[in-house]
Scaffold this motif. Structure first.
Motif, short mmCIF file in Angstrom:
data_model
loop_
_atom_site.label_atom_id
_atom_site.label_comp_id
_atom_site.label_asym_id
_atom_site.label_seq_id
_atom_site.Cartn_x
_atom_site.Cartn_y
_atom_site.Cartn_z
N MET A 1 -1.37 32.71 10.64
CA MET A 1 -2.81 33.44 11.08
C MET A 1 -2.86 34.17 12.22
O MET A 1 -2.16 34.12 13.26
N GLY A 2 -3.59 35.35 12.07
CA GLY A 2 -4.04 36.04 13.07
C GLY A 2 -5.62 35.80 13.45
O GLY A 2 -6.37 36.02 12.78
N TYR A 3 -5.63 35.78 14.86
CA TYR A 3 -7.27 35.31 15.41
C TYR A 3 -7.51 36.39 16.27
O TYR A 3 -7.02 36.50 17.23
N PHE A 4 -8.61 37.08 16.12
CA PHE A 4 -9.30 37.87 17.06
C PHE A 4 -10.83 37.46 17.45
O PHE A 4 -11.42 37.28 16.72
N ALA A 5 -10.75 37.35 18.75
CA ALA A 5 -12.21 36.74 19.19
C ALA A 5 -12.33 37.77 20.68
O ALA A 5 -11.28 38.33 21.07
N GLN A 6 -13.72 37.76 21.11
CA GLN A 6 -13.75 38.76 22.09
C GLN A 6 -12.97 38.46 23.26
O GLN A 6 -12.64 39.26 24.32
N HIS A 7 -12.64 37.05 23.54
CA HIS A 7 -11.91 36.72 24.62
C HIS A 7 -10.62 37.00 24.65
O HIS A 7 -9.74 36.83 25.49
N SER A 8 -10.06 37.64 23.41
CA SER A 8 -8.51 37.79 23.32
C SER A 8 -8.21 38.85 24.33
O SER A 8 -7.10 39.02 24.81
#
Length: 542
Positions: free
Chosen positions: A389-396
């Motif tokens: 999995m690759g997860y991109f969120a604003q807090h990254s």
């Protein structure tokens, strides 16, 4: 209405404008485009009177009011969001503030002796407020805030407690409530969700003043502007038509200039060859001289400045099993609010689910559950076999080490990769040459987002979970990302307010609404055709 006549402007060592001119009339809506650092914000500041050109003049019609929304939101606190928005409306906000103070004084037992004076003053202030149609203004302020997705609770809460993105909306609402004769909007589509974006689009379409705006949202720009002003090498070039038309015209112009340049180069080569061949022969002296003079007089055609476009190519990701991620009987609450109650969904290989829903419907929560960044209160999230999995969120973006340079940050993530591939990766995401030596702490929001994205996609996952991946990205990076993800072989679960991104990449839609969760086979374009709306909770023309 607004005119720039032969303006020149230098910032430090960089020349931004040389004898540049443009104009916008009442009722015209224009988009301002140009690469980062070309001077878009400087141009806005000059029209708003916050900066002066070094040469030339900015002409604004007498008595014209200008509202300028910039990304630089000042300090806001100690008042409600509604009051902060009404502050933009001049004397009314002062009267409203005094009414608030008087109301507090009238219920204060310590001030009982002054009650007659307080009541009399309150009557005067309230009279002036009514005369200026103040109560209607508050209604209009609430209407604008509701359009920008504020709940009643958020409208009345302290504006100082809001996040940066919500403060931006308050600042934008102030300008919209003013309804000035001219509006300058610098990236108004940043930080908005899909519903707010569509509301703003309708608002600006009905606005009858002069509008100049920048936006990294292609669809938004296309639907509003009828003219595009491009900053190109110090000049201002005006194209009539929307953003798509501007791109076509620009490409055509480049093609013609390239052909003209190549024709001239061929002719020059021929002349130089003749001169070289016969310059030593007395019999050809006159011809050689006349050709040398001719060459001196020729005005040289410049080759078109090529915009750098870099493509990112995925290395093949390991194949996952057919069942990628399953949500089984998910229950999730935050305080008294139930977000999911018995939710089921199976995401299969190569499906690309876009998640739609109004603010607070649980879009980001769903992505967090999928990524394991949050756990359900009840039920289970089952990740299938061989899923990477690759997860991109604003807090990254907050997880980057501020002391590292861009290159060091990439190297720390991929120590085996070597200089060449990492520099090529950095280049794909807009970091060329010395840019890779910038420290992470000085990067803009867009640069941080690009760096996080580069790290996530280099060692390719086969499941991408993306929460608003295009926030902060400029048009060129967005186009690159859409092109790259269109070739991506894996599975996607994502939230985005960018309709171009949604339409280009989704093949399934999950719609979260108060009356239930709906699944649609087919992507965003089919969803719009089937429901007649571009976002949940919005009806055609609503």
């Amino acid at each position: 209405m607004i005119r720039l006549d032969n303006i020149s402007k230098q910032a430090g060592h960089q020349i931004l404008f040389i004898d540049a001119s443009m104009g916008i009339q009442k009722g015209e809506k224009a988009g301002l485009v140009g690469p980062n650092g070309a001077g878009k914000t400087t141009l806005f500041r000059m029209i708003a009177g916050q900066e002066r050109p070094d040469d030339g003049q900015v002409v604004i019609d007498a008595g014209m009011t200008i509202g300028y929304f910039s990304q630089d939101v000042g300090e806001m606190s100690g008042q409600s969001a509604v009051a902060a928005v009404m502050d933009g409306a001049g004397p009314l906000s002062a009267l409203l503030a005094e009414m608030g103070t008087l109301e507090a004084a009238m219920v204060d037992p310590d001030q009982a002796d002054d009650m007659d004076a307080l009541i009399a003053r309150y009557g005067d202030v309230q009279g002036q407020f009514e005369e200026l149609d103040g109560y209607a203004l508050e209604g209009r302020a609430r209407e604008v805030l509701a359009g920008l997705s504020f709940s009643q609770e958020r409208m009345d809460g302290d504006v100082g407690l809001l996040s940066g993105g919500w403060k931006m909306r308050v600042a934008l609402a102030r300008i919209l409530l003013m309804r000035p004769d001219g509006m300058l909007l610098d990236e108004p589509s940043n930080h908005l969700d899909l519903e707010s974006l569509i509301w703003l689009e309708a608002f600006l379409k009905n606005y009858d003043g002069a509008l100049l705006m920048t936006s990294h949202d292609r669809e938004f720009m296309n639907r509003i502007v009828g003219k595009v002003v491009e900053i190109d090498g110090g000049s201002l070039i005006t194209y009539s038509g929307n953003y798509d038309f501007y791109e076509q015209q620009r490409a055509l112009g480049e093609k013609q200039r390239q052909a003209q340049f190549e024709r001239q180069q061929a002719m020059l080569a021929k002349e130089i060859k003749f001169i070289e061949r016969f310059k030593a022969r007395a019999s050809h002296a006159a011809q050689v001289q006349s050709r040398v003079k001719k060459l001196d007089k020729i005005e040289r055609v410049e080759p078109p400045r090529r915009r750098q476009t870099v493509q990112f190519e995925f290395r093949p990701a390991p194949r996952s099993g057919d069942d990628v991620v399953g949500f089984r009987g998910i229950h999730k609450r935050y305080g008294s609010q139930s977000i999911y109650a018995g939710f089921d969904l199976q995401v299969r290989r190569k499906e690309r689910w876009c998640v739609l829903g109004v603010n607070g419907a649980g879009k980001s929560t769903l992505l967090k559950l999928a990524a394991g960044a949050d756990a359900p209160d009840d039920g289970a999230v089952v990740v299938g076999s061989s899923v990477k999995m690759g997860y991109f969120a604003q807090h990254s973006m907050e997880l980057l080490d501020g002391d590292e340079t861009i290159f060091e940050s990439l190297e720390a993530s991929f120590p085996q990769a070597g200089q060449g591939p990492l520099r090529a990766l950095a280049g794909c995401f807009g970091f060329s040459g010395d840019d890779v030596e910038k420290r992470c702490r000085v990067l803009s929001g867009g640069e941080k987002a690009r760096l996080v994205m580069a790290k996530m996609l280099f060692d390719p996952p086969n499941l991408l979970v993306l929460d608003e991946p295009t926030n902060h990205l400029d048009m060129a990076t967005k186009e690159m990302l859409v092109a790259a993800l269109a070739e991506f072989e894996g599975t996607m679960l994502f939230v985005s307010h960018d309709r171009h991104f949604l339409a280009a990449l989704s093949n399934r839609v999950l719609e979260l609404t108060p009356d239930g969760i709906h699944q649609y086979a087919g992507g965003y374009t089919e969803y719009v055709a089937r429901t007649g709306q571009e976002a949940p909770g919005l009806h055609p023309g609503g």
